[in-house]
Design an enzyme around this catalytic site. Structure first.
Site, PDB file in Angstrom:
ATOM      1  N   TYR A 109       0.858  -1.187   0.000  1.00  0.00           N
ATOM      2  CA  TYR A 109       0.000   0.000   0.000  1.00  0.00           C
ATOM      3  C   TYR A 109       0.891   1.233   0.000  1.00  0.00           C
ATOM      4  O   TYR A 109       1.869   1.307   0.753  1.00  0.00           O
ATOM      5  CB  TYR A 109      -0.884   0.014   1.262  1.00  0.00           C
ATOM      6  CG  TYR A 109      -1.731   1.263   1.380  1.00  0.00           C
ATOM      7  CD1 TYR A 109      -3.062   1.268   0.955  1.00  0.00           C
ATOM      8  CD2 TYR A 109      -1.205   2.438   1.903  1.00  0.00           C
ATOM      9  CE1 TYR A 109      -3.830   2.416   1.042  1.00  0.00           C
ATOM     10  CE2 TYR A 109      -1.972   3.593   1.995  1.00  0.00           C
ATOM     11  CZ  TYR A 109      -3.282   3.566   1.559  1.00  0.00           C
ATOM     12  OH  TYR A 109      -4.048   4.700   1.648  1.00  0.00           O
ATOM     13  N   GLU A 137      -3.724   7.402  -3.590  1.00  0.00           N
ATOM     14  CA  GLU A 137      -3.684   6.066  -3.020  1.00  0.00           C
ATOM     15  C   GLU A 137      -3.355   5.056  -4.116  1.00  0.00           C
ATOM     16  O   GLU A 137      -4.047   4.997  -5.126  1.00  0.00           O
ATOM     17  CB  GLU A 137      -5.054   5.755  -2.414  1.00  0.00           C
ATOM     18  CG  GLU A 137      -5.020   4.659  -1.398  1.00  0.00           C
ATOM     19  CD  GLU A 137      -6.361   4.495  -0.700  1.00  0.00           C
ATOM     20  OE1 GLU A 137      -6.379   4.520   0.529  1.00  0.00           O
ATOM     21  OE2 GLU A 137      -7.369   4.339  -1.390  1.00  0.00           O
TER      22      GLU A 137
END
Ligand code: ADP
Ligand code: MG
Length: 390
Positions: free
Chosen positions: A109, A197
């Site tokens: 991530y 993101e």
């Protein structure tokens, strides 16, 4: 303002971030054509909506033939995809992104956001990315790594290396990680983003060795900076926004839809918040937040009434104006026009204070219409809540 995954990938690519090759399709035939042009043996067909959680909701399909690409596109386009971020009504899928499928070894991530406490852009990363990142955050927040960026210096290589090492990207992958992280950061900073993101950032097979690639991308931008970001502004997809909010912004009104049944027409965000609090205190819930701003013309006030009434849940309207730059007589004129032109049947409680208040009150009185006038905010909220009772 949010943009679609495919737009975010195109933008990030221009900052040197590796993304899978792909194309956007509005029909199943187009999707099949793209798959053929891309070549390869496996493709991913991805619903393009402004919401995450698509993978778990069937909005991301990995397929092994052009016919399957066509079938997946056919199944997705035109349906409402319900993910944990869309709400139960879901979002209509108008287009799909078709890209080459990668052989994924591990998912990480990577994100950037503005931390309100430090008031700085913060790099967020985890060695356990992918579709369960929310669970990782809940169960083991220590697996989420944060690095604050000094705005005067910018993101430094050593910070990228430190974060890469902590999430387990070493050797050749570390150099790639540094380039990729810096690319996302430059895009974030140059384009006035609020959130970036990459989830998953993946280690994939690439020409016999491992390489890093952004398999998903979400970017969200600061609305207040769009005036200096024409390229970003063009990526706006009004279909993904609340139609009443879009209409309101076209009239220079700031409207946010909520779930109660008292429609609010207010000037200034502070007064709007106080009005919503007062309604809640008296036991009801606001249906919206509508700020008419300063110097609102009668026409603007009438438009505000129209937008508020488009919400079928609205059973009463509370107008709360504390006029400084505004004029109570203009507000009153707009309300009278609205009641007549729009044939408003819902009870309307009006509290006026400030500039030209006497003239405004007189206009309401002499109109012969059934306005419920209130002396102050508390009185107005109490009367609006009481007006809900049949
Ligand atoms: P969402 O976050 O909305 O669920 P993603 O784009 O992250 O959608 O896709 C969900 C999952 O699908 C990813 O976590 C990844 O495992 C897989 N995936 C997405 N794109 C690809 C790709 N190009 N190749 C292989 N797997 C992919
Ligand atoms: Mg994702």
């Amino acid at each position: 303002m949010n943009i679609h995954e495919y737009q975010a990938k195109e933008l990030l690519k221009s900052y040197g971030v590796p993304v899978p090759a792909g194309g956007i399709a509005y029909s199943d035939t187009q999707a099949a054509q793209i798959a053929e042009q891309l070549g390869g043996e496996r493709w991913v067909v991805k619903a393009q909506i402004h919401a995450g959680g698509r993978g778990k909701a069937g909005g991301v399909r990995v397929v092994g033939s052009v016919d399957e690409v066509r079938a997946a596109a056919d199944r997705l386009i035109g349906t409402r995809l319900v993910t944990h971020q869309t709400g139960p009504e879901g979002t209509l899928v108008k287009r799909v992104w078709v890209e080459q499928a990668s052989h994924v070894h591990r998912e990480y991530y990577l994100g950037f956001a503005i931390d309100r406490t430090t008031q700085r852009i913060t790099l967020i990363a985890s060695g356990e990315g992918g579709m369960d990142i929310e669970d990782v955050h809940r169960a083991s927040p220590d697996k989420i790594i944060k690095e604050t960026i000094d705005p005067a210096i910018g993101l430094l290589d050593f910070q990228c290396r430190k974060v890469a090492a902590r999430i387990g990207l070493n050797g050749k992958l570390m150099a790639q990680a540094v380039r990729l992280i810096k690319g996302v950061y430059r895009c974030f900073r140059d384009r006035d983003a609020l959130v970036a993101e990459i989830n998953p950032l993946a280690v994939v097979d690439g020409g016999g060795e491992h390489k890093l690639m952004a398999l998903d991308a979400k970017l969200s931008f600061d609305d207040n900076a769009l005036y200096r970001q024409p390229q970003i502004n063009e990526m706006r997809d009004l279909d993904e926004e609340d139609p009443k909010e879009v209409e309101a912004s076209g009239h220079g009104l700031n409207y946010i839809a909520l779930d109660g049944n008292i429609g609010c027409i207010v000037n200034g965000a502070g007064l709007a918040m106080a009005t919503m609090d007062a309604i809640t205190l008296h036991g009801a819930r606001p249906a919206n937040f509508l700020d008419v701003g300063g110097g609102a013309s009668p026409q603007k006030v009438e438009n505000a009434c129209r937008i508020v009434l488009e919400d079928p849940n609205v059973k009463a309207i509370l107008v709360n104006i504390f006029a400084g730059i505004n004029r109570c007589d203009w507000v009153a004129t707009g309300l009278i026009q609205a009641v007549k032109n729009l044939r408003i049947a819902a009870p309307m409680v009006v509290r006026l204070a400030g500039t030209n208040v006497q003239e405004g009150r007189l206009l309401l009185e002499q109109s012969g219409l059934a306005f419920i006038t209130a002396a102050n905010l508390d009185d107005a909220a109490a009367k609006a809540v009481a007006a809900l009772e049949p």
